[in-house]
Design an enzyme around this catalytic site. Structure first.
Site, PDB file in Angstrom:
ATOM      1  N   ASP A  49       0.841  -1.209   0.043  1.00  0.00           N
ATOM      2  CA  ASP A  49      -0.110  -0.170   0.013  1.00  0.00           C
ATOM      3  C   ASP A  49       1.041   1.426   0.175  1.00  0.00           C
ATOM      4  O   ASP A  49       1.372   1.492   0.932  1.00  0.00           O
ATOM      5  CB  ASP A  49      -0.846   0.015   1.452  1.00  0.00           C
ATOM      6  CG  ASP A  49      -1.942   1.261   1.326  1.00  0.00           C
ATOM      7  OD1 ASP A  49      -2.672   1.056   0.415  1.00  0.00           O
ATOM      8  OD2 ASP A  49      -1.971   1.940   2.224  1.00  0.00           O
ATOM      9  N   THR A  82      -3.261   5.915  -4.078  1.00  0.00           N
ATOM     10  CA  THR A  82      -2.040   6.977  -3.489  1.00  0.00           C
ATOM     11  C   THR A  82      -0.593   6.591  -4.410  1.00  0.00           C
ATOM     12  O   THR A  82      -0.189   7.405  -4.840  1.00  0.00           O
ATOM     13  CB  THR A  82      -1.691   6.478  -2.123  1.00  0.00           C
ATOM     14  OG1 THR A  82      -1.939   5.003  -1.989  1.00  0.00           O
ATOM     15  CG2 THR A  82      -2.815   6.969  -1.182  1.00  0.00           C
ATOM     16  N   THR A  83      -0.439   5.113  -4.757  1.00  0.00           N
ATOM     17  CA  THR A  83       0.538   4.970  -5.540  1.00  0.00           C
ATOM     18  C   THR A  83       0.551   5.696  -6.805  1.00  0.00           C
ATOM     19  O   THR A  83       1.447   6.270  -7.388  1.00  0.00           O
ATOM     20  CB  THR A  83       0.749   3.367  -5.775  1.00  0.00           C
ATOM     21  OG1 THR A  83       0.465   2.715  -4.389  1.00  0.00           O
ATOM     22  CG2 THR A  83       2.259   3.121  -6.039  1.00  0.00           C
ATOM     23  N   ASP A 363      -9.429   0.372   1.771  1.00  0.00           N
ATOM     24  CA  ASP A 363      -9.465   0.968   0.300  1.00  0.00           C
ATOM     25  C   ASP A 363     -10.922   0.643  -0.470  1.00  0.00           C
ATOM     26  O   ASP A 363     -11.352   1.278  -0.725  1.00  0.00           O
ATOM     27  CB  ASP A 363      -8.410   0.337  -0.677  1.00  0.00           C
ATOM     28  CG  ASP A 363      -7.180   0.898   0.203  1.00  0.00           C
ATOM     29  OD1 ASP A 363      -6.944   1.598   0.926  1.00  0.00           O
ATOM     30  OD2 ASP A 363      -5.908   0.709  -0.759  1.00  0.00           O
TER      31      ASP A 363
HETATM   32  P1  ADP Z   1      -2.819   2.436  -6.002  1.00  0.00           P
HETATM   33  O1  ADP Z   1      -2.153   2.699  -4.665  1.00  0.00           O
HETATM   34  O2  ADP Z   1      -2.563   3.549  -7.012  1.00  0.00           O
HETATM   35  O3  ADP Z   1      -4.351   2.270  -5.739  1.00  0.00           O
HETATM   36  P2  ADP Z   1      -2.383  -0.191  -6.532  1.00  0.00           P
HETATM   37  O4  ADP Z   1      -1.139  -0.836  -6.337  1.00  0.00           O
HETATM   38  O5  ADP Z   1      -3.683  -0.430  -5.775  1.00  0.00           O
HETATM   39  O6  ADP Z   1      -2.147   1.245  -6.585  1.00  0.00           O
HETATM   40  O7  ADP Z   1      -2.733  -0.373  -8.202  1.00  0.00           O
HETATM   41  C1  ADP Z   1      -4.047   0.094  -8.488  1.00  0.00           C
HETATM   42  C2  ADP Z   1      -4.057  -0.079 -10.260  1.00  0.00           C
HETATM   43  O8  ADP Z   1      -4.091  -1.262 -10.631  1.00  0.00           O
HETATM   44  C3  ADP Z   1      -5.283   0.549 -10.861  1.00  0.00           C
HETATM   45  O9  ADP Z   1      -4.829   1.398 -11.851  1.00  0.00           O
HETATM   46  C4  ADP Z   1      -6.153  -0.603 -11.036  1.00  0.00           C
HETATM   47  O10 ADP Z   1      -6.925   0.059 -12.039  1.00  0.00           O
HETATM   48  C5  ADP Z   1      -5.117  -1.217 -11.626  1.00  0.00           C
HETATM   49  N1  ADP Z   1      -5.643  -2.678 -11.431  1.00  0.00           N
HETATM   50  C6  ADP Z   1      -6.137  -3.474 -10.568  1.00  0.00           C
HETATM   51  N2  ADP Z   1      -6.533  -4.658 -10.674  1.00  0.00           N
HETATM   52  C7  ADP Z   1      -6.050  -4.899 -12.267  1.00  0.00           C
HETATM   53  C8  ADP Z   1      -5.855  -5.901 -13.293  1.00  0.00           C
HETATM   54  N3  ADP Z   1      -6.720  -7.132 -13.021  1.00  0.00           N
HETATM   55  N4  ADP Z   1      -5.487  -5.600 -14.528  1.00  0.00           N
HETATM   56  C9  ADP Z   1      -4.765  -4.568 -14.581  1.00  0.00           C
HETATM   57  N5  ADP Z   1      -4.671  -3.387 -13.918  1.00  0.00           N
HETATM   58  C10 ADP Z   1      -5.295  -3.759 -12.686  1.00  0.00           C
HETATM   59 MG    MG Z   2      -5.109   0.379  -4.450  1.00  0.00          MG
END
Ligand code: ADP
Ligand code: MG
Length: 497
Positions: A49, A82-83, A363
């Protein structure tokens, strides 16, 4: 201060931000890796996270601190993303460097970036966002949880999330309790409140009984200031016994409302002799409860919290049972009224993995409540960022002068999100971006990296969707912090002049 020194100040800030971004970049997306963070005492947390990593980082650089603050804003407004915000801000700064190298004034870059952010978010709202159906709610939860756990139970737990938020109406009202042991699949929604305490004195309580809530303690009041009183032995025993009498008087009041016995939940302490007296009347006491638990109990039982024992008006019926998990006792309370109170009970093998799952749930609950309270949804996987980039490129020429270059740089920076998700999934980021651009040209606006197979795939079909405001806020926060950092140089330049 010379121009060169100003330039140095800006470059140092940009470099500090790049270091932070480098730390979290590899965690983006479902295939992002985790970070193990260890403090001086050897305590470790394992997380994916972004917000948690940034919170735990020991950062001294003021430029880097601004980025961390921006991630906090994202978390408090949208719970997730956030990332993405941090990675985007890092790329916007990196791209601004090459614009500065080509002679653009930082102010002009800021102007172009702000214009681009405005155009992109308008396009996001008008063209890419759509209304959410019930089915999409589960997909939104699933998108937020993916990556936080490798468990195959995400479908089941996403439904739990939606059910919990639907019941409570808002993510803030959902209580989450993680119990080590079992697997994520065993998680469930309990229609009531759970108290992680035991009865003050061991007691067999009937499954269905009357309950009372009292907002203060059942013990002698402590004096507020340091008062010194001199008493002889006789006076002292009179003082003590009057205190006891007083407390027992209060306890008698409670027995009047619980003629058949029951349970009293008190906010503060309860002295042992009062508990023993109540036990004789078949009443169990649960003491020292936090305010939030008292409120949860009140809503579960449909019973108001009495300020003092003498204020008690009536008792409420409820169901109660006790469970023990890893040496900790939990009291489960269910009411007989229709209430919006529920507790999400998360199960997982170890506390470390449970902590991470809980962060994923926070989240997910947050984004579900955003969508349920009227937010639109967009396709995930960075597809919106790629579509906005193409749109900005097509519109850049409508802006006059050098700001056009900043808009193009902004468009390119947006593509860092799908590129990084692809890269973390073991794919070539450049190939991914080129395929996405091609697909967008053909009118497919929801394509993102296919992490199961190679290439790209429709995110809507895959069920990867997220709230519109999540992406919107990520762009706005990233732009704001980037322009703020670019402007820091201006302030220094003016003072030194
Ligand atoms: P953040 O802190 O930005 O939420 P995450 O590590 O949770 O970072 O990653 C979120 C990103 O991953 C989002 O852009 C989301 O749409 C993408 N995502 C989630 N599941 C999938 C998937 N199955 N295939 C591709 N992208 C995905
Ligand atoms: Mg996320």
């Amino acid at each position: 201060m010379t121009d060169n020194e100003n330039e140095n100040a800006l470059r140092t800030n940009i470099n500090a931000v790049k270091t932070i971004v480098h730390t979290v970049k590899s965690t983006l997306g479902p295939n992002g890796r985790d970070k193990m963070m260890v403090d001086a005492g050897g305590n470790a947390i394992v997380t994916n996270d972004g917000a948690t990593i940034l919170r735990e980082l020991d950062v001294a650089h003021p430029g880097a601190k601004m980025i961390i603050e921006c991630a906090h804003t994202q978390e408090s407004l949208c719970y997730d993303g956030t990332t993405s915000t941090v990675v985007l801000a890092g790329q916007l700064l990196t791209n601004s460097e090459s614009l500065l190298n080509r002679g653009l004034h930082p102010n002009l870059v800021c102007k172009g970036y702000n214009e681009a952010a405005h155009m992109a978010t308008e396009y996001l709202k008008e063209t890419l966002s759509r209304n959410a159906s019930d089915e999409t709610l589960t997909a939104v939860a699933k998108t937020a949880i993916t990556g936080k756990t490798l468990d195959s139970a995400t479908e089941t737990v996403s439904r739990l999330c939606v059910e919990a938020v639907k019941k409570a109406g808002d993510a803030e009202k959902v209580r989450v309790l993680s119990l080590p042991g079992g697997s994520l699949r065993d998680s469930y929604l309990f229609n009531g409140a759970i108290v992680n305490k035991d009865y003050a004195i061991e007691h067999e309580v009937e499954m269905e009984c009357d309950m009372l809530l009292v907002n203060m303690g059942l013990e002698p009041e402590k004096t507020e200031q340091n008062v010194q009183v001199q008493l002889d032995m006789k006076g002292y025993s009179a003082f003590k016994s009057s205190d006891r009498e007083n407390m027992l008087e209060q306890a008698k009041n409670l027995t009047k409302h619980l003629p058949k016995g029951g349970v009293v939940f008190v906010r503060d302490g309860a002295s042992d002799h009062v508990c023993a007296y109540l036990k004789k009347h078949n009443i169990a006491v649960v003491r020292r409860l936090p305010e939030s638990t008292m409120k949860a109990l009140s809503s579960t039982l449909g019973l108001s919290i009495a300020q003092m024992p003498s204020d008690v008006e009536c008792a409420a019926k409820g169901k109660i049972h006790k469970q023990r998990h890893y040496d900790v006792d939990y009291i489960f309370v269910e009411g007989m009224v229709d209430s919006d109170q529920s507790t999400l009970v998360l199960r997982g093998a170890t506390t470390t993995t449970l902590d991470e799952i809980e962060r994923g749930f926070d989240d997910a609950l947050g984004v579900v409540s955003l969508v349920m309270n009227g937010d639109g949804v967009v396709a995930g996987g960075g597809s919106t960022y790629a579509s906005m980039a193409s749109y900005l490129r097509s519109q850049a020429a409508t802006v006059e002068g050098r700001a056009q270059m900043a808009i193009e740089a902004f468009a390119e920076a947006l593509e860092i999100i799908p590129a990084t998700i692809a890269e973390n999934g073991g794919q070539d980021p450049l190939d991914c971006i080129l395929s996405l651009r091609h697909a967008i040209q053909d009118g497919s606006l929801d394509m993102g990296p296919d992490l199961e197979n190679e290439g790209i795939v429709s995110m809507n079909e895959l069920g990867v969707v997220e709230p519109c405001s999540l992406v919107r806020q990520a762009i706005l926060s990233a732009t704001e912090v980037t322009t703020a950092i670019l402007k820091i140089d201006d302030v220094i330049a003016k003072r030194g002049a």
